[in-house]
Scaffold this motif. Structure first.
Motif, short mmCIF file in Angstrom:
data_model
loop_
_atom_site.label_atom_id
_atom_site.label_comp_id
_atom_site.label_asym_id
_atom_site.label_seq_id
_atom_site.Cartn_x
_atom_site.Cartn_y
_atom_site.Cartn_z
N MET A 96 -2.17 40.97 -55.81
CA MET A 96 -2.04 41.55 -54.48
C MET A 96 -3.10 42.63 -54.22
N GLU A 97 -3.45 43.38 -55.25
CA GLU A 97 -4.51 44.37 -55.08
C GLU A 97 -5.86 43.68 -54.83
N TYR A 103 -9.36 40.81 -48.30
CA TYR A 103 -9.04 40.66 -46.88
C TYR A 103 -9.08 41.99 -46.12
N LYS A 104 -9.55 43.05 -46.82
CA LYS A 104 -9.68 44.37 -46.20
C LYS A 104 -8.33 44.85 -45.62
N ILE A 147 1.24 44.47 -48.78
CA ILE A 147 -0.03 43.73 -48.86
C ILE A 147 0.22 42.24 -48.64
N LEU A 148 1.23 41.70 -49.34
CA LEU A 148 1.56 40.29 -49.18
C LEU A 148 1.89 39.97 -47.72
N ASP A 149 2.74 40.78 -47.12
CA ASP A 149 3.14 40.53 -45.73
C ASP A 149 1.94 40.57 -44.79
N LYS A 150 1.04 41.52 -45.02
CA LYS A 150 -0.12 41.65 -44.14
C LYS A 150 -1.10 40.50 -44.31
N VAL A 151 -1.28 40.05 -45.54
CA VAL A 151 -2.16 38.90 -45.78
C VAL A 151 -1.60 37.67 -45.07
N SER A 298 8.63 29.62 -47.44
CA SER A 298 8.61 30.83 -48.25
C SER A 298 7.27 30.96 -48.98
N VAL A 299 6.76 32.16 -49.05
CA VAL A 299 5.49 32.41 -49.74
C VAL A 299 5.66 33.62 -50.65
#
Length: 319
Positions: A96-97, A103-104, A147-151, A298-299
């Protein structure tokens, strides 16, 4: 679109908490609960083996009627039972980092503060997701989930009027009451409660005593921790709410009677003052959650392993 009121009921009821609104991704609280084990076992996995090299793998760590358990046997069992989940959690955090950098994606302290406040207000009575995590550990878990949600939602477009409608329908969710992180001991009689108070005054640890004597098995197993309580919370004995509200952080109540005839003692660990969030404060949060609900499946972080060439000890490819 159906009313979000049905998807996000108030935390003071016994209905589904706010955090479960993330229908298309692994919910934050479930992720945190799973990852909780990782922090403890990460240190065990590295600290103990190093010590074992100094002492020897045949060091005895337990004895049962003349039979011994060695450090090596202990560590093998730990790895077999928990090693896979622990390593998977560490890889996921690292992936995730990497995704945030590629993806900034930025996650601010203010966003983490908002998620923390909403999680506390939505917490079920015996939710374990936030228990036994340090403040820094909890913030890191929330950061990874954000981070996951935003990606996942970076290319999705949610109309402004949908966001505004959701906010108006659920405005009460963003007016958060003062909450009291509370520990609880329940015993059968006033005499037992007074004896417990005496032990606490003589230096006994509240969590240890709760595990030993509390008849409420659910909270006893957590060292008496019943999470964050609010004054209007409906799913808990009113006398517990009243006792907690009267205390400052680290204070212990007098013995008091419960509705079921038993007696109890509470200790307030932390007081979180209530706060209200404006539309501007929560706009991005609502937009992101509305977008997450539109995802077709689901992701989880494992979906990004191949993108960042992640490999691990257990060999098989993660999907």
């Amino acid at each position: 679109m159906s009313s979000t009121r049905n998807r996000r009921p108030l935390a003071s009821t016994n209905q589904t908490p706010l955090s479960q609104r993330r229908l298309k991704t692994k919910p934050v609280l479930i992720v945190l609960a799973i990852l909780l084990l990782g922090n403890l076992l990460w240190f065990i996995a590295w600290l103990i083996p190093n010590k074992a090299q100094e002492i020897g793998s045949d060091e005895q760590v337990a004895a049962i009627d003349g039979d011994h358990i060695t450090r090596q046997e202990w560590m093998i069992a730990m790895e077999e039972r928990y090693g896979k989940e622990t390593l998977q959690n560490l890889v996921n955090e690292s992936v995730m980092e990497k995704a945030a950098k590629k993806y900034k994606i930025k996650v601010s302290d203010k966003e983490i503060d908002l998620e923390l406040a909403l999680m506390r207000s939505a917490q079920d009575k015996f939710d374990t997701a936030m228990q036994n995590l340090s403040a820094d550990q909890l913030r890191q878990k929330i950061r990874s989930q954000l981070i996951l949600d935003k990606v996942l939602t970076k290319d999705m477009d949610i109309k402004e009027n949908s966001i505004e409608k959701d906010y108006e329908e659920n405005k009460a969710l963003y007016n958060i009451e003062t909450s009291y992180r509370t520990k609880f001991i329940e015993v059968a009689s006033k005499k037992a409660a007074e004896e417990a108070l005496s032990e606490l005054k003589n230096g006994s640890d509240f969590s240890v005593l709760a595990r030993e004597i509390s008849v409420d098995s659910a909270s006893a197993s957590l060292g008496g921790d019943i999470g964050f309580l609010t004054e209007k919370q409906e799913n808990i004995d009113p006398s517990i709410r009243k006792a907690a509200k009267a205390l400052s952080a680290k204070e212990i109540s007098k013995a008091f009677k419960l509705d079921n005839g038993h007696y109890a003692i509470v200790q307030v660990q932390e007081v979180i003052e209530g706060q209200s969030f404006t539309y501007d404060d929560v706009k991005e949060h609502i937009e992101r959650e509305l977008a997450l609900e539109q995802l077709p499946q689901s992701v989880t972080p494992e979906a990004f392993w191949s993108e960042f060439k992640a490999t691990w000890y257990y060999g098989e490819e993660k999907k």
